[in-house]
Scaffold this motif. Structure first.
Motif, PDB file in Angstrom:
ATOM      1  N   SER A 166       0.766   5.502  -0.316  1.00 31.87           N
ATOM      2  CA  SER A 166       0.032   6.764  -0.357  1.00 31.87           C
ATOM      3  C   SER A 166       0.989   7.861  -0.786  1.00 31.87           C
ATOM      4  O   SER A 166       2.142   7.879  -0.365  1.00 31.87           O
ATOM      5  N   ASP A 167       0.518   8.783  -1.610  1.00 34.71           N
ATOM      6  CA  ASP A 167       1.336   9.896  -2.068  1.00 34.71           C
ATOM      7  C   ASP A 167       0.663  11.202  -1.685  1.00 34.71           C
ATOM      8  O   ASP A 167      -0.395  11.546  -2.208  1.00 34.71           O
ATOM      9  N   ARG A 168       1.271  11.906  -0.770  1.00 40.43           N
ATOM     10  CA  ARG A 168       0.731  13.178  -0.290  1.00 40.43           C
ATOM     11  C   ARG A 168       0.670  14.219  -1.412  1.00 40.43           C
ATOM     12  O   ARG A 168      -0.254  15.016  -1.486  1.00 40.43           O
TER      13      ARG A 168
ATOM     14  N   LYS B 189       0.852  -1.195   0.000  1.00 41.51           N
ATOM     15  CA  LYS B 189       0.000   0.000   0.000  1.00 41.51           C
ATOM     16  C   LYS B 189       0.885   1.241   0.000  1.00 41.51           C
ATOM     17  O   LYS B 189       1.734   1.405   0.875  1.00 41.51           O
TER      18      LYS B 189
ATOM     19  N   LYS C  73      -7.448   0.072  -5.084  1.00 41.96           N
ATOM     20  CA  LYS C  73      -7.526   1.223  -4.193  1.00 41.96           C
ATOM     21  C   LYS C  73      -7.385   0.786  -2.736  1.00 41.96           C
ATOM     22  O   LYS C  73      -6.699   1.423  -1.939  1.00 41.96           O
TER      23      LYS C  73
ATOM     24  N   THR D 134       0.230  13.836  -4.679  1.00 39.45           N
ATOM     25  CA  THR D 134      -0.816  13.621  -5.683  1.00 39.45           C
ATOM     26  C   THR D 134      -2.171  13.294  -5.068  1.00 39.45           C
ATOM     27  O   THR D 134      -3.177  13.274  -5.767  1.00 39.45           O
ATOM     28  N   GLY D 135      -2.173  12.980  -3.771  1.00 40.84           N
ATOM     29  CA  GLY D 135      -3.427  12.628  -3.107  1.00 40.84           C
ATOM     30  C   GLY D 135      -3.937  11.253  -3.494  1.00 40.84           C
ATOM     31  O   GLY D 135      -5.118  10.967  -3.382  1.00 40.84           O
ATOM     32  N   THR D 136      -3.020  10.384  -3.936  1.00 46.90           N
ATOM     33  CA  THR D 136      -3.423   9.047  -4.360  1.00 46.90           C
ATOM     34  C   THR D 136      -3.047   8.004  -3.322  1.00 46.90           C
ATOM     35  O   THR D 136      -2.184   8.217  -2.477  1.00 46.90           O
ATOM     36  N   ASN D 137      -3.699   6.862  -3.437  1.00 50.55           N
ATOM     37  CA  ASN D 137      -3.528   5.758  -2.504  1.00 50.55           C
ATOM     38  C   ASN D 137      -3.694   4.483  -3.318  1.00 50.55           C
ATOM     39  O   ASN D 137      -4.785   4.193  -3.784  1.00 50.55           O
ATOM     40  N   VAL D 138      -2.605   3.739  -3.528  1.00 47.47           N
ATOM     41  CA  VAL D 138      -2.641   2.559  -4.389  1.00 47.47           C
ATOM     42  C   VAL D 138      -2.106   1.350  -3.637  1.00 47.47           C
ATOM     43  O   VAL D 138      -1.105   1.430  -2.932  1.00 47.47           O
TER      44      VAL D 138
END
Length: 170
Positions: free
Chosen positions: A68-70, A66, A152, A72-76
């Motif tokens: 998360s990228d602060r 998991k 997600k 880009t606001g993404t969570n993969v």
């Protein structure tokens, strides 16, 4: 805010086992499970069959990564399933070829009785194969497969009624 942590965790007992007991392949359908709070509580009526692969080797593994990228606001969540299917045969070769062309959803059963569904939004892709007859008489003879999915959320656990429904489809 919906992103706040809501619970803690105590140190568990030392009573679990690593490894995968079986993988259940389901041909892709949209929304294969009804998910509530990280748990699959029902199976879609469009799922009419599942194919069980029994696994008894140490080379079988399910991992989730998991990220998360602060910025880009993404969570993969990258899900990776590694399977070691012993012994080469015509039927398994045909199924591996079909896996490479499709995008199955795979339910993983571990040795602790947990069932988790991987690739539920877009299916899993067969991203690596090592089909090997072995060199020495004691070498591995079979299929080493790597399947991956980008999701997600973490793979949901199946509740008891959904596990029963899945097993009935095999």
């Amino acid at each position: 805010m919906a992103c706040l942590i809501t619970a803690g965790r105590t140190e568990p007992c030392k009573d679990s086992l690593g490894g995968i007991r079986a993988a259940y392949f389901i041909n892709y359908v949209e929304d294969p499970f009804t998910i509530t709070d990280g748990e699959a509580i029902a199976i879609n009526v469009d799922v009419t069959e599942a194919f069980k692969y029994e696994l008894r080797a140490d080379g079988n593994n399910f991992a989730q990564n998991k990220v998360s990228d602060r910025n880009t606001g993404t969570n993969v969540n990258t899900q990776t399933l590694t399977l070691a299917l012993k012994q080469l045969d015509k039927e398994t070769s045909l199924q591996v070829d079909l896996m490479s062309k499709g995008r199955p959803i795979i339910v993983i059963e571990d040795y602790n009785g947990n069932f988790q569904a991987a690739g539920i939004s877009e299916g899993m892709d067969l991203t690596g194969t090592d089909i090997n007859s072995g060199g020495a008489k004691t070498d591995f003879n079979g299929y080493n497969l790597t399947l991956t999915a980008m999701e997600k959320d973490l793979a949901p656990f199946l509740d008891e009624s959904t596990i029963t429904a899945l097993k009935a489809l095999v």
